[in-house]
Design a protein around this motif. Structure first.
Motif, PDB file in Angstrom:
ATOM      1  N   VAL B 180       0.845  -1.204   0.000  1.00 57.79           N
ATOM      2  CA  VAL B 180       0.000   0.000   0.000  1.00 57.79           C
ATOM      3  C   VAL B 180       0.877   1.250   0.000  1.00 57.79           C
ATOM      4  N   LYS B 181       1.972   1.202   0.759  1.00 58.40           N
ATOM      5  CA  LYS B 181       2.883   2.356   0.769  1.00 58.40           C
ATOM      6  C   LYS B 181       3.451   2.608  -0.632  1.00 58.40           C
ATOM      7  N   ALA B 182       3.850   1.521  -1.283  1.00 57.36           N
ATOM      8  CA  ALA B 182       4.416   1.665  -2.635  1.00 57.36           C
ATOM      9  C   ALA B 182       3.365   2.232  -3.594  1.00 57.36           C
ATOM     10  N   MET B 183       2.137   1.722  -3.476  1.00 54.81           N
ATOM     11  CA  MET B 183       1.063   2.217  -4.347  1.00 54.81           C
ATOM     12  C   MET B 183       0.824   3.710  -4.103  1.00 54.81           C
ATOM     13  N   LEU B 184       0.740   4.086  -2.822  1.00 53.18           N
ATOM     14  CA  LEU B 184       0.473   5.490  -2.492  1.00 53.18           C
ATOM     15  C   LEU B 184       1.607   6.388  -2.964  1.00 53.18           C
ATOM     16  N   TRP B 185       2.813   5.911  -2.765  1.00 46.56           N
ATOM     17  CA  TRP B 185       3.994   6.697  -3.161  1.00 46.56           C
ATOM     18  C   TRP B 185       3.932   7.040  -4.639  1.00 46.56           C
ATOM     19  N   LYS B 186       3.638   6.039  -5.442  1.00 47.86           N
ATOM     20  CA  LYS B 186       3.582   6.265  -6.892  1.00 47.86           C
ATOM     21  C   LYS B 186       2.361   7.113  -7.265  1.00 47.86           C
ATOM     22  N   LEU B 187       1.315   7.021  -6.464  1.00 46.38           N
ATOM     23  CA  LEU B 187       0.101   7.807  -6.756  1.00 46.38           C
ATOM     24  C   LEU B 187       0.267   9.290  -6.414  1.00 46.38           C
ATOM     25  N   LEU B 188       1.281   9.598  -5.599  1.00 49.87           N
ATOM     26  CA  LEU B 188       1.463  11.000  -5.212  1.00 49.87           C
ATOM     27  C   LEU B 188       1.786  11.888  -6.410  1.00 49.87           C
ATOM     28  N   ASP B 189       2.228  11.290  -7.480  1.00 43.08           N
ATOM     29  CA  ASP B 189       2.496  12.049  -8.708  1.00 43.08           C
ATOM     30  C   ASP B 189       1.248  12.192  -9.574  1.00 43.08           C
ATOM     31  N   LYS B 190       0.203  11.491  -9.216  1.00 43.78           N
ATOM     32  CA  LYS B 190      -0.982  11.440 -10.092  1.00 43.78           C
ATOM     33  C   LYS B 190      -2.125  12.262  -9.498  1.00 43.78           C
ATOM     34  N   GLU B 191      -2.797  12.958 -10.388  1.00 42.06           N
ATOM     35  CA  GLU B 191      -3.907  13.805  -9.915  1.00 42.06           C
ATOM     36  C   GLU B 191      -5.263  13.155 -10.139  1.00 42.06           C
ATOM     37  N   TYR B 192      -5.284  11.968 -10.732  1.00 43.44           N
ATOM     38  CA  TYR B 192      -6.580  11.405 -11.105  1.00 43.44           C
ATOM     39  C   TYR B 192      -7.360  10.861  -9.915  1.00 43.44           C
ATOM     40  N   CYS B 193      -6.699  10.750  -8.773  1.00 38.06           N
ATOM     41  CA  CYS B 193      -7.439  10.206  -7.634  1.00 38.06           C
ATOM     42  C   CYS B 193      -7.054  10.880  -6.322  1.00 38.06           C
ATOM     43  N   GLY B 194      -8.055  11.023  -5.484  1.00 36.74           N
ATOM     44  CA  GLY B 194      -7.821  11.436  -4.104  1.00 36.74           C
ATOM     45  C   GLY B 194      -7.918  10.175  -3.259  1.00 36.74           C
ATOM     46  N   ILE B 195      -7.003  10.021  -2.317  1.00 34.49           N
ATOM     47  CA  ILE B 195      -7.018   8.810  -1.495  1.00 34.49           C
ATOM     48  C   ILE B 195      -7.139   9.205  -0.027  1.00 34.49           C
ATOM     49  N   LEU B 196      -8.054   8.579   0.643  1.00 31.44           N
ATOM     50  CA  LEU B 196      -8.188   8.782   2.093  1.00 31.44           C
ATOM     51  C   LEU B 196      -7.667   7.531   2.780  1.00 31.44           C
ATOM     52  N   VAL B 197      -6.668   7.711   3.627  1.00 33.00           N
ATOM     53  CA  VAL B 197      -6.107   6.565   4.345  1.00 33.00           C
ATOM     54  C   VAL B 197      -6.467   6.688   5.820  1.00 33.00           C
ATOM     55  N   LEU B 198      -7.232   5.746   6.312  1.00 32.58           N
ATOM     56  CA  LEU B 198      -7.498   5.692   7.749  1.00 32.58           C
ATOM     57  C   LEU B 198      -6.422   4.769   8.316  1.00 32.58           C
ATOM     58  N   ASP B 199      -5.492   5.355   9.037  1.00 30.13           N
ATOM     59  CA  ASP B 199      -4.251   4.654   9.367  1.00 30.13           C
ATOM     60  C   ASP B 199      -4.190   4.280  10.853  1.00 30.13           C
ATOM     61  N   PRO B 200      -4.634   3.091  11.207  1.00 34.66           N
ATOM     62  CA  PRO B 200      -4.686   2.742  12.632  1.00 34.66           C
ATOM     63  C   PRO B 200      -3.321   2.444  13.255  1.00 34.66           C
ATOM     64  N   HIS B 201      -2.291   2.328  12.418  1.00 32.13           N
ATOM     65  CA  HIS B 201      -0.952   2.071  12.973  1.00 32.13           C
ATOM     66  C   HIS B 201      -0.019   3.260  12.750  1.00 32.13           C
ATOM     67  N   ASP B 202      -0.536   4.345  12.241  1.00 30.57           N
ATOM     68  CA  ASP B 202       0.256   5.545  11.966  1.00 30.57           C
ATOM     69  C   ASP B 202       1.560   5.186  11.253  1.00 30.57           C
ATOM     70  N   GLU B 203       1.448   4.484  10.157  1.00 32.49           N
ATOM     71  CA  GLU B 203       2.649   3.996   9.479  1.00 32.49           C
ATOM     72  C   GLU B 203       2.838   4.574   8.078  1.00 32.49           C
ATOM     73  N   TYR B 204       1.836   5.287   7.578  1.00 34.71           N
ATOM     74  CA  TYR B 204       1.933   5.724   6.181  1.00 34.71           C
ATOM     75  C   TYR B 204       2.588   7.091   5.995  1.00 34.71           C
ATOM     76  N   PHE B 205       2.399   7.994   6.939  1.00 32.72           N
ATOM     77  CA  PHE B 205       2.966   9.340   6.763  1.00 32.72           C
ATOM     78  C   PHE B 205       4.477   9.326   6.958  1.00 32.72           C
ATOM     79  N   GLY B 206       4.925   8.513   7.897  1.00 33.90           N
ATOM     80  CA  GLY B 206       6.367   8.417   8.153  1.00 33.90           C
ATOM     81  C   GLY B 206       6.794   9.266   9.319  1.00 33.90           C
ATOM     82  N   ASN B 207       7.966   8.957   9.816  1.00 35.89           N
ATOM     83  CA  ASN B 207       8.548   9.744  10.911  1.00 35.89           C
ATOM     84  C   ASN B 207      10.065   9.653  10.797  1.00 35.89           C
ATOM     85  N   SER B 208      10.743  10.149  11.812  1.00 36.38           N
ATOM     86  CA  SER B 208      12.204  10.185  11.686  1.00 36.38           C
ATOM     87  C   SER B 208      12.793   8.773  11.627  1.00 36.38           C
ATOM     88  N   ALA B 209      12.090   7.789  12.154  1.00 32.18           N
ATOM     89  CA  ALA B 209      12.628   6.423  12.181  1.00 32.18           C
ATOM     90  C   ALA B 209      12.284   5.649  10.903  1.00 32.18           C
TER      91      ALA B 209
END
Lengths: 480, 543
Positions: B180-209
């Motif tokens: 899912v991370k790989a899919m979202l990453w590649k989609l960040l260049d695309k304007e054809y879709c808006g994606i809502l991620v409900l992230d129960p593990h807080d793992e998609y946005f990223g952090n310093s680690a």
């Protein structure tokens, strides 16, 4: 139905607003705290004005307390109408006088002191007089550029007045590498830091690079002055506003003196401090005046006492505002005209600002047959200070007007239409597409519609406009 | 041409190939016959073959292990013993008159006794022919057994796949989040879709680690991150939802509410509209702080008195309030309203739901950190936003302006929580699963337990990305609802390594084996290609 604009104003009747020019309160939306009102609204049968609670008086200043006034969004020079322009500056003068009377040690103006970067010189002169008066009394003034009185291309009246030593300009700083380091000003050991605003919320990028650690290390109490909407506090009617999230603000300031959102608001934010938006002092357009009728505009007197903050809202004195809404639906033009004339003949308008809004679809006849100008004349003859007409929503069954939401301001409608057209176009150069393209079109249109100034030769005028257009294009090129 | 075997027998759907000595065929490996046309086949099982009878083999083995056959060996062993691969033809590829490759579902057998070779990237050119790169949805690279054809990127048509819903299923640790991370990453260049991620593990946005979407070069423009955490990274927006945004129907399928409670809820909403929740708590708090001998209400809040006048039992309101209180994390203590979660009755968060909708409508990717939210609150937040999107897009559809809008897709972790069978009303996610396609709204469901999702919903999820799964019941649930016949792939699914998957979609001609690279490697690759940041100038710097 027209397709949606890139700027995407709300499709409801409520006023969704353009962040650049109209960060204001929607008509008839009640303020969060009941404000005092010296501008009692007239209770006409058709009016929806409300009476609010009187304010608690500002307590006398205690010894050892530092007291300051917090104003924002004065928009001096905003009106073309002489009377409204005069009332606007009077409201500002009243705010300053009250600040002095309440014993303010200093005054913060959190952006948009003026409506444009180069205002009418008569307005600038009145403002300068008031500021000199403060200087003579030893009251320091700290002014931040707002989105209206800042210009990327030329000096602003703010620079002229600052150069004359009438106030301290906030917002100084520079980039060191990728970090924006702001230079604090100071009043009796209280650091005052400002981050200036730019058009279209471009200052958000500065917030993203702000060296917050350095600011957080400054001693408290300290004040952060800003002129931006905050994402977490954005009211629903400011749908398209570019907002700055709280997380980009430095933490631990005793007071966050805001401007830009023409709505009064106080929020105690855990981990940060007290965020305050005083709203405007008079307003800049029809909608602001409508909100003034419901709740008097004003400013804050803030006491810093042993590190604690105490807030006191002070209303400015403005004439009574009468709101009158008339619906034309199902009526003939002559019938509607008679209704309005009857109201105008029988009304008591002496000394009031009359806001007359006519809306709806006439069953027969044309809007111009209502002869609203004549109604206005009658209202003025009956003693009104000014009669502001809002007739954009009046249409006729005989001739349907272009579908435009006239609750919006001229600038908003312009943005919406440009946004709509750009959204339909497709250019090879990505900078011309989407929101970016629309912003570019608006900036260009702004640069091209500048008028020739008095004492400016045609040649200088041409060079100035050409230079501004070039800067806009260079800036767009730089953002690619 | 690398020959690895030869067709020796079989039938449609089950072809036997003798493996060439020195070659190793693997389950999941792709093989090809011919140059034009090409029959592409996939190995789904392997067995031993021998020219010797089973009795002779067992005898030879006995002599070996019982010590009576020293020096005993097979004559021409390469001819005597071998491996038989069971394969099935998955695609028939032919060059058309324009020189483009076209694939179709095989309806004939490849020529008997044909030599079989390993596939190359060139055999799969048809996968990229005629595709709109702007509308692509990246899934990974082509995989053949355990080898990866890295230059053969596998994408599917994004708008189609997203609106027809995607199900990503695997047991823990097989790479669901990585995919899912790989899919979202590649989609960040695309304007054809808006994606809502409900992230129960807080793992998609990223952090310093751990890297995440915030590390993408276009993150500032295209990623919006909401978190309730005070220590959330800079640029994040504090997640606050004003109760004005909460409507009675948002609780459908989220909180178990009885008919009587639902009626009471609607009565309160009808009376107070957007302020209905605030009033519920405020009035109760006020009533609690008043003396119980209040003559007008007898200690009851205005709402209680009002509901009583409409025939609602006192206990009904009390139970309703308790349920809403738990769902929203808003409590009343000693006449005061205590707000412990992301829902607030105060002045903030009023525009949050609208902001999220606006971001999605402009093709942005919105990540909501729900890791600190209760399960109720998490689903309720999703329900509010999903309802908002649904209502808005339905409006666009009726106005005829839906075509110009980007697709909106909602990523749901632990999908059966919201898509699982329910006795009560269908929630908004169930509705999206059933009819979202008509409104350009889709779901990306992630789960270990696909079998808990009702068959009807499962059948509506037209792209299934199947990662490794040892649980037979789960494999069966997926296989039964897959777009292609995967009845022979069960073993293969069980043996998939981390990152390896099988994509079964109505938008692909066959179930495509893929490998999704490690997300961290994708991030590193992108960062290496990043250009230098411009020199910044602050407009206040001339002071």
């Amino acid at each position: 139905m027209p397709s949606k604009s890139i700027f995407d104003f709300s499709n409801s009747g409520d006023a969704a607003k353009n962040e650049e020019t109209k960060e204001k309160k929607a008509p008839r939306e009640k303020h969060k705290r009941e404000a005092p009102r010296s501008a009692a609204a007239h209770k006409h049968e058709i009016s929806k004005s409300k009476i609010a609670q009187p304010p608690a008086p500002v307590p006398p200043k205690k010894e050892g307390t530092i007291r300051f006034a917090h104003l924002a969004d004065c928009h001096l020079g905003a009106f073309r109408d002489d009377t409204l322009r005069e009332l606007n500056i009077k409201a500002f003068e009243n705010a300053i006088d009250k600040s002095v009377a309440e014993g303010a040690d200093f005054i913060i103006i959190a952006g948009d002191l003026f409506h444009t970067n180069v205002p009418d010189m008569r307005v600038a002169e009145r403002c300068a007089r008031k500021l000199r008066h403060l200087k003579e009394k030893g009251i320091e003034v700290f002014v931040l550029y707002g989105s209206h009185d800042y210009s990327p291309n030329e000096k602003s009246i703010i620079d002229v007045l600052k150069g004359a030593g009438l106030f301290n300009k906030l917002g100084g700083g520079e980039y060191v590498g990728d970090k924006l380091k702001l230079k604090p000003s100071e009043f009796r050991g209280i650091p005052i830091i400002g981050l200036l605003a730019r058009t279209s919320g471009l200052e958000k990028s500065d917030y993203e690079h702000l060296d917050t650690e350095a600011l957080e290390a400054l001693p408290n109490p300290k004040i952060f002055v800003y002129h931006s909407a905050i994402a977490e506090y954005r009211p629903s009617f400011l749908k398209d506003a570019e907002c700055v999230p709280l997380s980009l603000f430095p933490k631990g300031f005793a007071y966050y003196a805001g401007g830009h959102v023409h709505e009064r608001r106080e929020v105690d934010e855990r981990g940060y401090g007290t965020f305050v938006f005083p709203g405007h002092t008079f307003g800049a357009d029809f909608r602001d005046l409508e909100s003034d009728a419901e709740e008097a505009p004003g400013f804050y007197i803030v006491d810093i006492e042993s590190g604690a903050i105490n807030l006191h809202f002070v209303p400015v004195e403005i004439p009574e505002i009468m709101l009158a809404d008339f619906k034309a639906d199902g009526k003939g033009a002559l019938e509607f005209k008679e209704e309005l004339q009857h109201w105008a003949n029988g009304g008591n308008f002496a000394g009031k600002i009359v806001m007359l809004r006519v809306a709806g679809k006439l069953a027969s006849g044309k809007p111009n047959e209502v002869e609203l100008e004549k109604i206005r004349e009658t209202v003025l003859e009956k003693g009104a200070l000014v009669c502001v007409l809002n007739r954009g929503s009046l249409s006729s069954a005989e001739r349907l007007a272009v579908q435009i939401d006239t609750s919006k301001s001229k600038d908003e409608i312009e943005r919406e239409i440009i946004g709509e057209f750009v959204s339909k176009a497709s250019f090879k150069d990505d900078a011309l597409n989407g929101k970016k393209g629309a912003e570019l079109a608006i900036s260009l249109s702004g640069a091209l519609k500048q008028e020739q100034r008095a004492n400016e030769t045609k040649d200088t005028y041409h060079r100035r406009v050409f230079g501004d257009v070039r800067k806009v294009m260079d800036s767009a090129e730089g953002q690619k | 041409m690398e020959i690895c075997g030869q067709i020796v027998s079989g039938e449609h759907g089950e072809i036997f190939i003798r493996q060439k000595s020195g070659e190793t065929l693997e389950i999941g490996e792709m093989l090809a016959v011919g140059e034009n046309p090409i029959s592409i086949m996939m190995v789904y099982d392997l067995t031993y073959g021998s020219q010797l009878s089973q009795g002779n083999l067992e005898l030879a083995s006995g002599m070996h292990i019982e010590g009576m056959g020293a020096g005993l060996s097979f004559m021409e062993e390469n001819l005597q013993n071998y491996v038989i691969a069971k394969v099935k033809a998955v695609a028939y590829v032919k060059k058309n008159v324009n020189g483009k490759y076209e694939a179709s579902i095989p309806k004939s057998l490849p020529q008997f006794f044909s030599k079989v070779r390993k596939v190359t990237s060139a055999d799969f050119e048809f996968l990229s022919d005629g595709k709109n790169a702007e509308h692509s949805l990246y899934l990974g690279c082509l995989r053949s057994g355990s080898s990866r054809l890295k230059d053969m990127e596998i994408t599917i048509d994004g708008p189609d796949a997203l609106t027809h819903h995607i199900l990503i299923t695997a047991t823990t640790g097989r790479g669901k989040s990585n995919l899912v991370k790989a899919m979202l990453w590649k989609l960040l260049d695309k304007e054809y879709c808006g994606i809502l991620v409900l992230d129960p593990h807080d793992e998609y946005f990223g952090n310093s680690a751990a890297p995440g979407m915030r590390d993408h070069p276009k993150a500032k423009e295209n990623v919006v991150y909401y978190s309730p955490s005070a220590s959330a990274p800079k640029g994040s927006i504090t997640l606050r939802i004003n109760t004005k945004s909460v409507k009675p129907w948002h609780f459908n399928g989220v909180v178990n509410i009885t008919d009587a409670q639902s009626q009471a809820m609607h009565l309160i909403y009808q009376r107070y509209r957007d302020d209905w929740i605030r009033k519920m708590f405020e009035e109760s708090a006020e009533a609690a702080s008043l003396a119980f001998s209040d003559e007008r209400t007898g200690g009851k809040s205005g709402i209680e008195a009002y509901l009583e006048s409409r025939g609602v039992m006192e206990g009904t309101f009390a139970a309703l309030k308790r349920k809403i209180s738990v769902a929203l994390d808003i409590f009343e203590e000693g006449g005061k309203i205590i707000e412990k979660g992301v829902f607030t009755t105060k002045e903030t968060g009023i525009g949050a739901a609208d902001d999220i909708l606006a971001a999605l409508e402009s093709g942005k990717k919105v990540i909501i950190d729900t890791s600190r939210l209760s399960s109720y609150a998490e689903i309720l937040v999703g329900s509010i936003i999903a309802n908002k999107v649904f209502e808005k897009y339905a409006e666009y559809k009726s106005a005829g302006t839906l075509d110009g809008k980007p697709v909106v897709s909602i990523v749901l972790e632990e999908a059966p929580r919201v898509l699982g069978a329910s006795d009560g009303e269908i929630n908004v996610f169930g509705r999206i699963a059933r009819e979202g396609r008509k409104f350009k709204i889709g779901l990306i469901g992630i789960t270990q337990l696909a079998s808990l999702i009702p068959r009807e919903v499962l059948a509506n999820m037209n792209t299934k990305i199947i990662l490794g799964n040892e649980m037979e019941a789960e494999r069966r649930a997926i296989i039964e609802s897959a777009a292609q016949d995967l009845s022979t792939e069960s073993k293969m699914i069980a043996s998939l390594e981390k990152g390896e998957a099988l994509v079964s979609s109505i938008f692909t001609k066959f179930a495509i084996p893929i490998y999704t690279p490690l997300f961290n490697d994708i991030v590193k690759e992108t960062k290496a290609a990043e250009s230098k940041q411009p020199v910044r100038k602050y407009v206040g710097s001339d002071d």
